[in-house]
Write a protein that holds these residues in place. Structure first.
Motif, PDB file in Angstrom:
ATOM      1  N   GLU A 148      74.815  -6.935 -13.458  1.00  0.00           N
ATOM      2  CA  GLU A 148      74.163  -6.487 -12.626  1.00  0.00           C
ATOM      3  C   GLU A 148      72.706  -6.110 -13.386  1.00  0.00           C
ATOM      4  O   GLU A 148      71.790  -5.959 -12.736  1.00  0.00           O
ATOM      5  N   ALA A 175      79.942  -5.615 -16.112  1.00  0.00           N
ATOM      6  CA  ALA A 175      78.835  -4.909 -15.378  1.00  0.00           C
ATOM      7  C   ALA A 175      77.485  -5.376 -15.780  1.00  0.00           C
ATOM      8  O   ALA A 175      76.524  -5.110 -14.916  1.00  0.00           O
ATOM      9  N   HIS A 235      82.248  -7.379  -9.203  1.00  0.00           N
ATOM     10  CA  HIS A 235      82.414  -6.198  -8.220  1.00  0.00           C
ATOM     11  C   HIS A 235      83.969  -6.096  -8.000  1.00  0.00           C
ATOM     12  O   HIS A 235      84.520  -5.132  -8.356  1.00  0.00           O
ATOM     13  N   PRO A 277      77.875  -0.401 -12.661  1.00  0.00           N
ATOM     14  CA  PRO A 277      77.076  -1.370 -12.377  1.00  0.00           C
ATOM     15  C   PRO A 277      75.697  -0.910 -12.012  1.00  0.00           C
ATOM     16  O   PRO A 277      74.678  -1.732 -11.938  1.00  0.00           O
TER      17      PRO A 277
END
Length: 453
Positions: free
Chosen positions: A38, A35, A139, A159
């Protein structure tokens, strides 16, 4: 050595065969490090909103150039999303989200040393491609390792918290550097993006491959070892492996999901850019000055962070479709208030901007990520997510291109136009019963018969 033995050696051993520290690292840090891509995305794509405040006078940019400098990275991201989303389905999640960071570090450093606008355009496009490599890959990975009872938090809230953390960091650094570096602040903002990217690049070397991807490739023992290492219950069934085809995304059943998710994500991001990448320019158009614009932008991101954190406590417990519809209508109302009355009163401006940011992140901002990771079966999840996100990034690019010109012509009333995109989002959710995805395994979600709510 045979191909089979190589594949077996590449998979992590189950916890019983791993050193305790390595097992703990795998279980605790895998979702966070994935994550964290992000955070880098949020920092780099949102840093342009702050950087443009310094670039505009430094290069004597026209409104047209401001728009395209803000948009070019999103166009690059759209290219990276489609190309590398497909490659992550073919060759695995891990290899792509490691390679992309090498690309990102080099391009970030290069962007800090440009001397012409066209050079910065190229550098920003390449950075966008690097970001596009990571998004569908990370993702898909997060959705594939998340337990069904916490998938909203793991694949949506986590995220987005990272993304907002990156966005806030970009503004804080801009505010801290401005008194020290003056008009060169934008160079520092771009170059410093390489620092967290390099750290994540090193740490990601120790992560496992996605267990669902392994299982979809027929590597059941390797997948079982990763599920055990992550402390996640292995699903009873998995999307069938075999020959994958782009047509898998365009059958009647899959195409409807692709269209709904893409439309929701794209229009949500088009309207949401008012509170993100275009935020500083929007607020500056009221005449409050560059410094105050940055503080307003920071406040919007901080409100978004709180909203996502609060939303994480309910996203896996309530009806996601109802949340999506109500939150979208709320953002629309806040946007109309901001556009029509924000220029008349600083109090109304602040309240409406905070409401717009809060509701965007509490509902549609997170739901878009959750739904686009859940909508597609494992063999084409990266590609499907990549297509949805690519269209989304193009919509954001369109927004950023239009904002400077529209603000020059219509002022803050421009926001009313963007707020209307949330009416489209609410309609899409209302017409899509298959978006009721809470508490179900990914494999159940892809069943042909939609769930009635």
């Amino acid at each position: 050595m045979t191909s089979t033995s190589q594949e077996h050696d590449a998979a992590p051993a189950p916890p019983s065969a791993q050193p305790g520290v390595r097992a703990a690292f795998t279980r605790v840090w895998t979702p966070r490090l994935v994550a964290f891509g992000e955070f880098i995305d949020g920092y780099d794509l949102l840093v342009m909103g702050a950087a443009l405040l310094f670039l505009k006078p430094d290069f004597a940019l026209t409104s047209f150039e401001v728009g395209w400098l803000g948009a070019i990275a999103f166009i690059g991201t759209a290219v990276g999303l489609v190309v590398f989303g497909d490659l992550s389905d073919r060759f695995g999640r891990k290899v792509i989200f490691v390679v992309n960071l090498v690309f990102f570090v080099v391009a970030s450093v290069a962007s800090a040393f440009v001397t012409e606008v066209w050079q910065l355009m190229i550098a920003r496009f390449l950075i966008g491609v690097a970001v596009g490599m990571d998004i569908p890959t990370s993702h898909a990975f997060l959705a594939e390792i998340a337990p069904k009872a916490r998938r909203g938090r793991v694949a949506g809230s986590l995220p987005n918290l990272m993304w907002l953390g990156g966005a806030m960091t970009s503004v804080v650094i801009a505010l801290a550097l401005r008194p020290l570096t003056g008009q060169d602040t934008w160079r520092w903002l771009f170059g410093l993006a390489a620092v967290p990217a390099l750290g994540v690049l090193i740490a990601r070397q120790f992560l496992p491959e996605s267990p669902r991807w392994l299982k979809a490739q027929g590597r059941h023992e390797d997948a079982k070892a990763v599920f055990e290492a992550l402390g996640v219950e292995e699903p009873a069934t998995v999307d069938a492996h075999g020959t994958r085809s782009y047509r898998d995304l365009f059958t009647k059943h899959a195409a409807l999901r692709l269209a709904a998710v893409t439309c929701f994500f794209a229009f949500q991001s088009f309207g949401g850019a008012v509170a993100t990448v275009a935020g500083p320019l929007v607020i500056e158009s009221t005449g409050i000055g560059t410094g105050n614009s940055l503080y307003f932008s920071l406040a919007g991101f901080a409100v978004g962070f709180v909203a996502v954190a609060l939303g994480a406590t309910v996203i896996d417990r309530i009806n996601r479709r109802a949340l999506g519809i109500r939150a979208c209508l709320g953002v629309f109302a806040a946007g109309v208030t901001l556009g029509l009355f924000g220029g008349r009163s600083s109090v109304v401006l602040l309240i409406a901007y905070v409401a717009y940011s809060f509701l965007t992140w509490f509902g549609p901002g997170v739901l878009a990520w959750v739904w686009s990771s859940e909508a597609f079966p494992t063999p084409v999840r990266g590609l499907g997510s990549g297509i949805a996100q690519a269209v989304t990034r193009l919509m954001i690019a369109l927004n950023v291109v239009l904002v400077p010109t529209l603000l020059d012509r219509f002022g803050l009333r421009t926001i009313v136009l963007y707020a209307c995109s949330y009416l489209v989002c609410a309609l899409v959710v209302a017409l899509s019963p298959f978006l009721a995805t809470g508490g179900r395994e990914l494999e159940e979600i892809h069943a042909r018969r939609p769930v009635k709510t």
